[in-house]
Motif scaffolding. Sequence first.
Motif, PDB file in Angstrom:
ATOM      1  N   GLY A  58      63.396 -35.810-119.701  1.00  0.00           N
ATOM      2  CA  GLY A  58      62.476 -34.851-120.304  1.00  0.00           C
ATOM      3  C   GLY A  58      62.236 -35.094-121.772  1.00  0.00           C
ATOM      4  N   ALA A  65      58.317 -33.225-123.752  1.00  0.00           N
ATOM      5  CA  ALA A  65      58.266 -31.863-123.227  1.00  0.00           C
ATOM      6  C   ALA A  65      57.516 -30.959-124.192  1.00  0.00           C
ATOM      7  CB  ALA A  65      59.684 -31.335-123.012  1.00  0.00           C
ATOM      8  N   ASP A  66      56.835 -29.968-123.636  1.00  0.00           N
ATOM      9  CA  ASP A  66      56.110 -29.001-124.465  1.00  0.00           C
ATOM     10  C   ASP A  66      57.098 -27.956-124.964  1.00  0.00           C
ATOM     11  OD1 ASP A  66      54.348 -27.302-125.683  1.00  0.00           O
ATOM     12  OD2 ASP A  66      53.284 -26.732-123.862  1.00  0.00           O
ATOM     13  N   THR A 102      65.852 -31.969-121.901  1.00  0.00           N
ATOM     14  CA  THR A 102      65.133 -30.710-122.088  1.00  0.00           C
ATOM     15  C   THR A 102      65.040 -30.026-120.729  1.00  0.00           C
ATOM     16  OG1 THR A 102      62.965 -31.704-121.702  1.00  0.00           O
ATOM     17  CG2 THR A 102      63.740 -31.619-123.991  1.00  0.00           C
ATOM     18  N   ARG A 108      62.763 -26.893-118.578  1.00  0.00           N
ATOM     19  CA  ARG A 108      61.653 -25.938-118.550  1.00  0.00           C
ATOM     20  C   ARG A 108      62.231 -24.551-118.301  1.00  0.00           C
ATOM     21  NH1 ARG A 108      55.755 -26.466-116.424  1.00  0.00           N
ATOM     22  NH2 ARG A 108      56.009 -28.214-117.807  1.00  0.00           N
ATOM     23  N   ALA A 152      56.756 -21.150-117.842  1.00  0.00           N
ATOM     24  CA  ALA A 152      55.580 -22.010-117.634  1.00  0.00           C
ATOM     25  C   ALA A 152      55.060 -22.476-118.982  1.00  0.00           C
ATOM     26  CB  ALA A 152      54.502 -21.227-116.883  1.00  0.00           C
ATOM     27  N   GLY A 153      55.004 -23.792-119.168  1.00  0.00           N
ATOM     28  CA  GLY A 153      54.485 -24.352-120.413  1.00  0.00           C
ATOM     29  C   GLY A 153      55.479 -24.394-121.546  1.00  0.00           C
ATOM     30  N   ARG A 154      56.723 -24.015-121.333  1.00  0.00           N
ATOM     31  CA  ARG A 154      57.721 -24.034-122.411  1.00  0.00           C
ATOM     32  C   ARG A 154      59.005 -24.725-121.950  1.00  0.00           C
ATOM     33  NH1 ARG A 154      57.333 -20.145-127.080  1.00  0.00           N
ATOM     34  NH2 ARG A 154      55.097 -20.032-127.211  1.00  0.00           N
ATOM     35  N   SER A 155      59.553 -25.538-122.809  1.00  0.00           N
ATOM     36  CA  SER A 155      60.824 -26.209-122.554  1.00  0.00           C
ATOM     37  C   SER A 155      61.751 -25.990-123.736  1.00  0.00           C
ATOM     38  CB  SER A 155      60.608 -27.718-122.350  1.00  0.00           C
ATOM     39  OG  SER A 155      59.785 -27.965-121.241  1.00  0.00           O
TER      40      SER A 155
END
Length: 182
Positions: free
Chosen positions: A124, A127-128, A172, A174, A177-180
């Motif tokens: 990961g 990652a976002d 990383t 998650r 949703a959309g965050r790590s």
Amino acid sequence: LKMWEMPPVTCGANRATAITHLRATTTSEVVFSNKKSIDLLDGQTGKVIASTGVIGDHVNESRCLPLQVDQSPQQELLCLLNTPSSAVGTGRRLFLLRQSGGNLNIAWNRDVGAKDGKLGRPPGMAADLDGDGFPEIVMSGQDAQGAPITYVYDANSGAQLAQIAGHDVVGTARILAGRSVL
């Protein structure tokens, strides 16, 4: 069924191999490297359609990851060169390649840490972390004394966003949703 043959290369070229969509087409491309450059091959014919040209020694030891770093429909290539074999000070590079016509251009290039061949590539690593829909890059290196140090970079610009001394990143995860998180 044999469509085409991989080009002859020096030892280790398979490390940068990846399937990607750097061009705005419906067909895939194959990323392939040799000792001094990285090439983009047409997935259907095997012909070289773009190249970095000479970008240093032991580039064949790079590991490349196709990545979507901006609003463009085209992917970029995030590459990590982690080797003690190249010239001192050049074996710890993180760089982003963007395809433009027949060229794979280096959009940005970062030396990570102070010791060649000592980079950590965690699960990961792209990652976002901030929830903006685009990845940040998380990786570890070593400082001049050999102590671990973790860095966070913006994937689009290469800007260093954070540095955590004394710690190796292990990956990383998650969490939303959309965050790590690290």
